[in-house]
Design a protein around this motif. Sequence first.
Motif, PDB file in Angstrom:
ATOM      1  N   THR A  86      19.974  -9.317   4.841  1.00  0.00           N
ATOM      2  CA  THR A  86      21.171  -9.482   4.020  1.00  0.00           C
ATOM      3  C   THR A  86      21.300 -10.954   3.644  1.00  0.00           C
ATOM      4  O   THR A  86      20.555 -11.809   4.135  1.00  0.00           O
ATOM      5  CB  THR A  86      22.415  -9.036   4.790  1.00  0.00           C
ATOM      6  OG1 THR A  86      22.602  -9.913   5.912  1.00  0.00           O
ATOM      7  CG2 THR A  86      22.277  -7.604   5.276  1.00  0.00           C
ATOM      8  N   GLU A  87      22.292 -11.268   2.779  1.00  0.00           N
ATOM      9  CA  GLU A  87      22.479 -12.667   2.388  1.00  0.00           C
ATOM     10  C   GLU A  87      22.847 -13.517   3.592  1.00  0.00           C
ATOM     11  O   GLU A  87      22.361 -14.645   3.737  1.00  0.00           O
ATOM     12  CB  GLU A  87      23.555 -12.780   1.309  1.00  0.00           C
ATOM     13  CG  GLU A  87      23.752 -14.218   0.835  1.00  0.00           C
ATOM     14  CD  GLU A  87      24.707 -14.316  -0.338  1.00  0.00           C
ATOM     15  OE1 GLU A  87      25.004 -15.453  -0.755  1.00  0.00           O
ATOM     16  OE2 GLU A  87      25.139 -13.260  -0.853  1.00  0.00           O
ATOM     17  N   GLN A  88      23.684 -12.968   4.489  1.00  0.00           N
ATOM     18  CA  GLN A  88      24.041 -13.729   5.686  1.00  0.00           C
ATOM     19  C   GLN A  88      22.828 -13.943   6.585  1.00  0.00           C
ATOM     20  O   GLN A  88      22.640 -15.015   7.170  1.00  0.00           O
ATOM     21  CB  GLN A  88      25.142 -12.992   6.466  1.00  0.00           C
ATOM     22  CG  GLN A  88      25.604 -13.728   7.721  1.00  0.00           C
ATOM     23  CD  GLN A  88      26.135 -15.116   7.406  1.00  0.00           C
ATOM     24  OE1 GLN A  88      26.855 -15.304   6.408  1.00  0.00           O
ATOM     25  NE2 GLN A  88      25.769 -16.098   8.209  1.00  0.00           N
ATOM     26  N   ASP A  89      21.971 -12.908   6.677  1.00  0.00           N
ATOM     27  CA  ASP A  89      20.737 -13.062   7.460  1.00  0.00           C
ATOM     28  C   ASP A  89      19.870 -14.177   6.896  1.00  0.00           C
ATOM     29  O   ASP A  89      19.274 -14.963   7.638  1.00  0.00           O
ATOM     30  CB  ASP A  89      19.937 -11.748   7.453  1.00  0.00           C
ATOM     31  CG  ASP A  89      20.665 -10.612   8.138  1.00  0.00           C
ATOM     32  OD1 ASP A  89      21.605 -10.887   8.909  1.00  0.00           O
ATOM     33  OD2 ASP A  89      20.286  -9.449   7.894  1.00  0.00           O
ATOM     34  N   ARG A 125      15.602  -6.827   0.624  1.00  0.00           N
ATOM     35  CA  ARG A 125      16.731  -5.885   0.555  1.00  0.00           C
ATOM     36  C   ARG A 125      16.863  -5.231   1.921  1.00  0.00           C
ATOM     37  O   ARG A 125      15.906  -4.680   2.455  1.00  0.00           O
ATOM     38  CB  ARG A 125      16.497  -4.833  -0.525  1.00  0.00           C
ATOM     39  CG  ARG A 125      17.659  -3.851  -0.675  1.00  0.00           C
ATOM     40  CD  ARG A 125      17.459  -2.957  -1.880  1.00  0.00           C
ATOM     41  NE  ARG A 125      18.610  -2.091  -2.090  1.00  0.00           N
ATOM     42  CZ  ARG A 125      18.757  -1.269  -3.127  1.00  0.00           C
ATOM     43  NH1 ARG A 125      17.810  -1.228  -4.061  1.00  0.00           N
ATOM     44  NH2 ARG A 125      19.832  -0.519  -3.248  1.00  0.00           N
ATOM     45  N   SER A 126      18.051  -5.280   2.474  1.00  0.00           N
ATOM     46  CA  SER A 126      18.268  -4.815   3.835  1.00  0.00           C
ATOM     47  C   SER A 126      18.364  -3.295   3.897  1.00  0.00           C
ATOM     48  O   SER A 126      19.002  -2.656   3.054  1.00  0.00           O
ATOM     49  CB  SER A 126      19.554  -5.427   4.400  1.00  0.00           C
ATOM     50  OG  SER A 126      19.837  -4.898   5.678  1.00  0.00           O
ATOM     51  N   THR A 133      22.051  -2.186   5.965  1.00  0.00           N
ATOM     52  CA  THR A 133      23.356  -2.152   5.300  1.00  0.00           C
ATOM     53  C   THR A 133      23.271  -1.267   4.057  1.00  0.00           C
ATOM     54  O   THR A 133      22.437  -1.518   3.177  1.00  0.00           O
ATOM     55  CB  THR A 133      23.788  -3.571   4.893  1.00  0.00           C
ATOM     56  OG1 THR A 133      23.796  -4.413   6.037  1.00  0.00           O
ATOM     57  CG2 THR A 133      25.169  -3.545   4.261  1.00  0.00           C
ATOM     58  N   ALA A 174      22.911  -2.468   0.065  1.00  0.00           N
ATOM     59  CA  ALA A 174      22.718  -3.914   0.205  1.00  0.00           C
ATOM     60  C   ALA A 174      22.132  -4.480  -1.078  1.00  0.00           C
ATOM     61  O   ALA A 174      21.276  -3.860  -1.720  1.00  0.00           O
ATOM     62  CB  ALA A 174      21.784  -4.202   1.372  1.00  0.00           C
ATOM     63  N   ILE A 197      18.289  -9.898  -2.502  1.00  0.00           N
ATOM     64  CA  ILE A 197      18.489 -11.335  -2.339  1.00  0.00           C
ATOM     65  C   ILE A 197      17.158 -12.051  -2.565  1.00  0.00           C
ATOM     66  O   ILE A 197      16.117 -11.630  -2.054  1.00  0.00           O
ATOM     67  CB  ILE A 197      19.026 -11.670  -0.932  1.00  0.00           C
ATOM     68  CG1 ILE A 197      20.293 -10.876  -0.644  1.00  0.00           C
ATOM     69  CG2 ILE A 197      19.268 -13.163  -0.786  1.00  0.00           C
ATOM     70  CD1 ILE A 197      21.436 -11.173  -1.590  1.00  0.00           C
ATOM     71  N   THR A 233      21.397 -13.595  -6.074  1.00  0.00           N
ATOM     72  CA  THR A 233      21.364 -12.132  -6.025  1.00  0.00           C
ATOM     73  C   THR A 233      20.689 -11.610  -7.281  1.00  0.00           C
ATOM     74  O   THR A 233      20.993 -12.051  -8.402  1.00  0.00           O
ATOM     75  CB  THR A 233      22.788 -11.561  -5.922  1.00  0.00           C
ATOM     76  OG1 THR A 233      23.420 -12.080  -4.753  1.00  0.00           O
ATOM     77  CG2 THR A 233      22.755 -10.045  -5.846  1.00  0.00           C
TER      78      THR A 233
END
Length: 657
Positions: free
Chosen positions: A91-94, A149-150, A153, A156, A159, A173
């Motif tokens: 994910t973006e946070q990851d 791409r996660s 989630t 998702a 990214i 994104t």
Amino acid sequence: MPEPPLRSKEPPVSPSENPTSAHTFQVDLRGLVDLLSHHLYSSPRVYLRELLQNAVDAISARQALDPSAPAAITVRTDHGLTVTDTGIGLTEQDVHTFLATIGRSSKRDADGRLDGDGLARARGDFIGQFGIGLLACFVVADEITVVTRSAATPDAPVIEWRGGSDGRYTIRTLPAEAKPEPGTTVRLAPRADAAEWTRTDRVVSLARDFGSLLRHEVTVVDGRGGTTRINHTPPWAERHGSPLARREALAAYCRSTFDFTPLDTIELDLPLVGLRGVAYVLPDAVPPSRRAGHRVHLKGMLLSDHADELLPDWAFFVRCVVDTDGLRPTASREGLYADEMLAAVRDALGARIRDWLTGLSASDPALLHRFISVHHLAVKELARYDDELLRMLLPWLPFETTDGNVTLDEFARTHPVVLVTRTVEEFRQVAPIAGAAGLGVVNGGYTYDRDLVHRLPEIRPGTSVADLDPSTVTAHLDTVDPAAELAASAFLAVAREVVGRFDCDVALRSFHPTSAPALLLDNREARHERGRAQLAEEADGLWADILGSLRAEVPRAQLVLNHLNPLVRRAASIVDRELAVTAVETLYGQAVLLTRRPLTSSESALLNRSFISLLDHAMLGHEAAARSGGSGGSGGSSGGGGGALGPQDPHGRQEEA
């Protein structure tokens, strides 16, 4: 989007909270990236290993969430290099947390939860652990692009992360169609000076080397659409129709991996650390100092092809290829971390090889003979420390003896008292004489031999073993008739005077073979003492005092003249002192040469001087014979040596020449 630098973030420290005014480290990200990507790894080739490793770990994480998820890794070599996996994605946070933080791993636990402390956790199904693998790509590229791409989630976004070797990165994104399915694609644009590492043939070779045992499908697609399957099931994990077919498959794998046909194969299986593989017995002898270079795979990924710490040092006669789940890699993932687990595995694998070795005596004596004929040195080293192996294999080991190359068991049957020399030189000195005298002597100068011979009474009770002493050999030589020794007393006196300069005595004995005119009995300790004394005489001041304090009482060397030898009997009757000195020097020089030890400068000078003197005597004798009419007799009293040899043998001059 802004381009924030990759830097460590720590909260400011309030002076009121800490009056010592603590500070945080300032990190030069450009220098750190250069250090890790160019100096942590031994070669640029590891960049592909790190990309494959990250892909495998991502697939393992996704399958922990969904066991039916696809598991495939595709490497493409058109327009640079890309590696695509069907793994868990980010994910973006990851991306912010893991791709932009050096030292933090993105590996997840069995439930797919992020592991924020990648250094402390158990690795589980993951290969990586340090969070620095992606930096290896900077060895061949200045920019890395990750599109991910996660799968953890729902819905998702896609990214894109772009990181540069200067320590900066951007995130944006992308539309969903940019990556319809979960997973990750890493793209490299190689620098001009590193383009060779991304050529299709080089990529295929690296992928096969690193990923041949990976458990997920790996393919390489070239620019024309051709595909190459990289990995396969190792032969020890396959089913075979018969033990012979299994053995042939293992041997074929050895030929393709190590390029030799093994003498035998030893299967290795340690379930506690998830280790399986094969140890291949080398068909040719190798020195113990040469490291074997074992191939170690970690969860299918090649970790090292020169992991010599995997086996004990004595097992240098095998080469291993293993795959393990439980051993820890070093930070560069190019070697094994030295811990208690590795030590336990090394001991367990050593025990497995020892069991194979001890079992050969009962299961396959012919193979044992072939093995010992090639690797007896390895067996001797192992037997010194393993009592069970000593009892089982010592009777099979060959030793150099006065009876030839025989086993100790066979040798002890005819020699209840076994004498062993300390050096090869000592054995070569006494072997012909001792053999003729009926003494049983073993050459203990080779590595491990003397220690093993001294342990023979443990295996064969009633056998006595002792170190050979020069006086022991002298005691077994026949004494000479007193009248003959009295007749040779003048010559012996000259001989003692000549060789006395070398701290050596002279004795007249009778021994076989009669072709040996003289025997020099000496030992290493005596030679060392003479060398020390010579250095002490040449030195001065404090160094001379130090050498003098090291003086030790050791027996003198002994030159034993063989009265059964015709040349010695003729020499014993020489009355000309000059010729007698030359004869003694020649006999001593020949005896020294027969020991095959290095000559001292004084001994080299003696050999040269005696040769010139003999040549001079021969030429004078020839001239005297020519003046007397070329009769070929003794030549009268002229020439210095002719008259001395003439009375005993009228043709002695021609025989000597």
